[in-house]
Design a protein around this motif. Structure first.
Motif, PDB file in Angstrom:
ATOM      1  N   VAL A   1       0.837  -1.273   0.039  1.00 37.77           N
ATOM      2  CA  VAL A   1      -0.002  -0.125  -0.110  1.00 37.77           C
ATOM      3  C   VAL A   1       0.908   1.420  -0.200  1.00 37.77           C
ATOM      4  N   PHE A   2       1.897   1.312   0.853  1.00 34.27           N
ATOM      5  CA  PHE A   2       2.761   2.279   1.045  1.00 34.27           C
ATOM      6  C   PHE A   2       3.554   2.659  -0.337  1.00 34.27           C
ATOM      7  N   PHE A   3       4.017   1.443  -0.897  1.00 37.76           N
ATOM      8  CA  PHE A   3       4.746   1.410  -2.012  1.00 37.76           C
ATOM      9  C   PHE A   3       3.925   1.847  -3.306  1.00 37.76           C
TER      10      PHE A   3
ATOM     11  N   GLY B   1       2.297  -0.566  10.681  1.00 35.24           N
ATOM     12  CA  GLY B   1       2.882  -1.737  10.155  1.00 35.24           C
ATOM     13  C   GLY B   1       3.037  -1.665   8.524  1.00 35.24           C
ATOM     14  N   ASP B   2       2.243  -0.885   8.062  1.00 37.01           N
ATOM     15  CA  ASP B   2       2.281  -0.751   6.611  1.00 37.01           C
ATOM     16  C   ASP B   2       3.559   0.030   5.990  1.00 37.01           C
ATOM     17  N   LEU B   3       4.168   0.757   6.837  1.00 31.86           N
ATOM     18  CA  LEU B   3       5.453   1.405   6.489  1.00 31.86           C
ATOM     19  C   LEU B   3       6.618   0.527   6.823  1.00 31.86           C
ATOM     20  N   PRO B   4       7.659   0.268   5.792  1.00 28.78           N
ATOM     21  CA  PRO B   4       8.831  -0.419   5.766  1.00 28.78           C
ATOM     22  C   PRO B   4       9.482  -0.112   6.891  1.00 28.78           C
TER      23      PRO B   4
ATOM     24  N   SER C   1      13.010   0.866   8.860  1.00 31.00           N
ATOM     25  CA  SER C   1      13.785   1.642   8.723  1.00 31.00           C
ATOM     26  C   SER C   1      13.694   2.341   7.263  1.00 31.00           C
ATOM     27  N   TYR C   2      12.680   2.709   6.875  1.00 29.04           N
ATOM     28  CA  TYR C   2      12.537   3.401   5.724  1.00 29.04           C
ATOM     29  C   TYR C   2      12.214   5.001   6.062  1.00 29.04           C
ATOM     30  N   ARG C   3      12.802   5.755   5.466  1.00 28.77           N
ATOM     31  CA  ARG C   3      12.369   7.478   5.728  1.00 28.77           C
ATOM     32  C   ARG C   3      11.366   7.749   4.594  1.00 28.77           C
ATOM     33  N   VAL C   4      10.243   8.258   4.958  1.00 30.26           N
ATOM     34  CA  VAL C   4       9.250   8.771   4.146  1.00 30.26           C
ATOM     35  C   VAL C   4       9.898  10.195   3.469  1.00 30.26           C
ATOM     36  N   GLY C   5      10.565  10.692   4.404  1.00 28.78           N
ATOM     37  CA  GLY C   5      10.810  12.298   4.129  1.00 28.78           C
ATOM     38  C   GLY C   5      11.666  12.247   2.999  1.00 28.78           C
ATOM     39  N   TRP C   6      12.410  11.283   2.352  1.00 28.94           N
ATOM     40  CA  TRP C   6      13.302  11.384   1.277  1.00 28.94           C
ATOM     41  C   TRP C   6      12.511  11.737  -0.012  1.00 28.94           C
ATOM     42  N   ALA C   7      11.473  10.900  -0.075  1.00 25.59           N
ATOM     43  CA  ALA C   7      10.534  11.158  -1.312  1.00 25.59           C
ATOM     44  C   ALA C   7       9.901  12.492  -1.537  1.00 25.59           C
ATOM     45  N   LEU C   8       9.554  12.963  -0.235  1.00 29.68           N
ATOM     46  CA  LEU C   8       8.953  14.255  -0.140  1.00 29.68           C
ATOM     47  C   LEU C   8      10.138  15.388  -0.567  1.00 29.68           C
ATOM     48  N   ALA C   9      11.354  15.088   0.148  1.00 22.69           N
ATOM     49  CA  ALA C   9      12.343  16.067  -0.239  1.00 22.69           C
ATOM     50  C   ALA C   9      12.880  16.114  -1.722  1.00 22.69           C
ATOM     51  N   PHE C  10      12.852  14.890  -2.251  1.00 22.02           N
ATOM     52  CA  PHE C  10      13.136  14.846  -3.806  1.00 22.02           C
ATOM     53  C   PHE C  10      11.998  15.362  -4.466  1.00 22.02           C
ATOM     54  N   SER C  11      10.843  15.297  -4.091  1.00 22.79           N
ATOM     55  CA  SER C  11       9.750  16.012  -5.026  1.00 22.79           C
ATOM     56  C   SER C  11       9.779  17.478  -5.053  1.00 22.79           C
ATOM     57  N   LEU C  12       9.709  17.811  -3.817  1.00 24.20           N
ATOM     58  CA  LEU C  12       9.643  19.315  -3.414  1.00 24.20           C
ATOM     59  C   LEU C  12      10.897  20.045  -4.038  1.00 24.20           C
ATOM     60  N   SER C  13      11.987  19.340  -4.040  1.00 21.84           N
ATOM     61  CA  SER C  13      13.133  20.181  -4.478  1.00 21.84           C
ATOM     62  C   SER C  13      12.926  20.152  -6.239  1.00 21.84           C
TER      63      SER C  13
END
Length: 121
Positions: free
Chosen positions: A6-8, A89-92, A94-106
C-alpha cells in the motif's frame, strides 16, 4: 498483518505525478523558447516577428512551468497526508518517508526557480 505494498503504491503514485510535473515544466520551457525561435526564423527570412506571438509564447510557457511545479507540490502534499493515515505496520522498517518528499519538493523548487527566471528574462 502489515502490507507495505500500500505504501509503495502511494510512493509510485507520487513519483508518477512528479514525472508528470517535470514533463509539463519541460513542455512549458519549449513553448516559452519557441517564441524566440520564431523571431529568429523571421529575421532570417527577412520578415518582422510579431511581438504578440513571442509575448504569448513567453506567457503560456512560463505558466506551464509554474503549473508543473504546482502539480508536484500538490502531489507531495497529498502523499504526505495519505502516508500519515497508514498504520505503522504498513510502513517498511527503517524507511524514511521524508526522502521522497524532499526529492519531489526540490524539483518543485527548481521549477519555481525556472518560472521566475523565465519571467525575469
Amino acid at each position: 498483518m502489515s502490507d507495505p505494498r500500500v505504501f509503495f503504491a502511494a510512493e509510485r503514485t507520487l513519483l508518477a505525478w512528479v514525472r508528470t510535473g517535470i514533463t509539463v515544466m519541460a513542455l512549458g520551457f519549449v513553448v516559452e523558447r519557441f517564441g524566440l525561435f520564431v523571431s529568429l526564423v523571421a529575421q532570417q527570412v527577412g520578415h518582422a516577428a510579431r511581438p504578440m506571438h513571442t509575448t504569448a509564447s513567453s506567457v503560456i510557457g512560463t505558466l506551464l512551468v509554474a503549473a508543473g511545479a504546482g502539480v508536484i507540490v500538490f502531489a507531495s502534499v497529498q502523499h504526505a497526508r495519505f502516508v500519515r493515515t497508514l498504520p505503522a505496520g504498513d510502513l517498511p522498517p527503517s524507511y524514511r518517508v521524508g526522502w521522497a518528499l524532499a526529492f519531489s519538493l526540490s524539483f518543485a523548487a527548481l521549477g519555481a526557480a525556472l518560472a521566475l527566471y523565465l519571467t525575469l528574462s
